[in-house]
Design a protein around this motif. Structure first.
Motif: not given
Length: 265
Positions: A76-100
């Motif tokens: 991908a263009d952008v990677c987000l590291f995560s762990d099995e015990d993380i619950v990602l917030a709804k809409g996190y993808g757009e939040a990360v993309r917008d930040a970049y």
């Protein structure tokens, strides 16, 4: 109509003995993802849910190894590291993309992830630049970056530190150190993208002698000639919490022993 960002994003998940068929739903993964599950078999599977999720199963252990494996297979263009015990917030993808899109000069961005007060090492209240003196607080699951920047800088996670490795945690700090040394531009943002679900740690078993010795080894690699100064600062700051079973002077001696053990290598 709001135009969607053209940036492609992947979540790179490090997991241990998890059911890969249910993990994406548990983590609320809404974007493409690469999951590396350290278990008792070798396998590969693709889950076509709302997005493409690649799942790699491997017998070898070590959180650094699993993150490197996920990074190896990322596209991908952008990677987000995560762990099995993380619950990602709804809409996190757009939040990360917008930040970049908002910070186009950034190679990497660090986000907020909610954790219990006892485990919290940071919280971004404002935008700040990450440099050599303030990079040691951020867990891997808060870190994202442009894949092209990672590959041009030739950075990877240490195989010596973290769950399943010889020494305790610290692979995330070492990764950030290497990114900074390679000239990557990193910002921390006051944007929350998920929450950690409390569980028993795979590496932390109390403030033992090994904890302090391992921390000394880590500080050698993080701070070089300034390691003993940063070790003293670390203990003074956390004395009330960490120096209950092991006294302050002994904890400092153990950290210095860990630092010294690496200086002849």
């Amino acid at each position: 109509m709001v135009l969607q960002s053209p940036l492609k994003m992947q979540v790179l998940v490090s997991a241990l003995n998890k059911d890969i068929n249910t993990l994406p739903q548990q983590m609320n993964i809404e974007t493409d993802a690469v999951i590396v599950n350290q278990c008792e078999c070798y396998d590969y599977k693709e889950l076509l849910l709302t997005k493409r999720i690649q799942c790699f199963c491997m017998k070898e252990r070590g959180v650094g190894l699993s993150r490197n494996t996920a990074l190896l297979h990322a596209d991908a263009d952008v990677c987000l590291f995560s762990d099995e015990d993380i619950v990602l917030a709804k809409g996190y993808g757009e939040a990360v993309r917008d930040a970049y899109l908002k910070y186009p000069d950034a190679d990497m961005l660090i986000f907020n992830v909610k954790v219990s007060e006892a485990r919290r090492t940071y919280w971004n209240d404002s935008v700040k630049r990450i440099r050599w003196y303030n990079y040691g607080r951020y867990p891997a699951y808060s870190i994202s970056g442009k894949l092209d920047s990672f590959r041009r800088a030739n950075v990877h996670f240490s195989l010596l530190f973290g769950g399943g490795a010889k020494y305790s945690n610290g692979e995330d700090s070492l990764f950030l150190r290497d990114c900074i040394k390679a000239g990557l531009k990193i910002y921390a943002l006051p944007v929350c993208i998920g929450e950690e679900i409390e569980r028993e740690s795979t590496w932390f078993h109390g403030y033992s002698e090994k904890f302090f010795t391992d921390r000394g080894v880590l500080y050698h690699y993080l701070y070089g000639k300034m390691a003993t100064v940063f070790a003293l600062r670390f203990l003074i700051k956390n004395k009330a919490e960490m120096c209950v079973d092991i006294p302050f002077k002994k904890a400092y001696r153990l950290m210095k022993e860990g630092i010294k053990s690496q200086r002849h290598l």
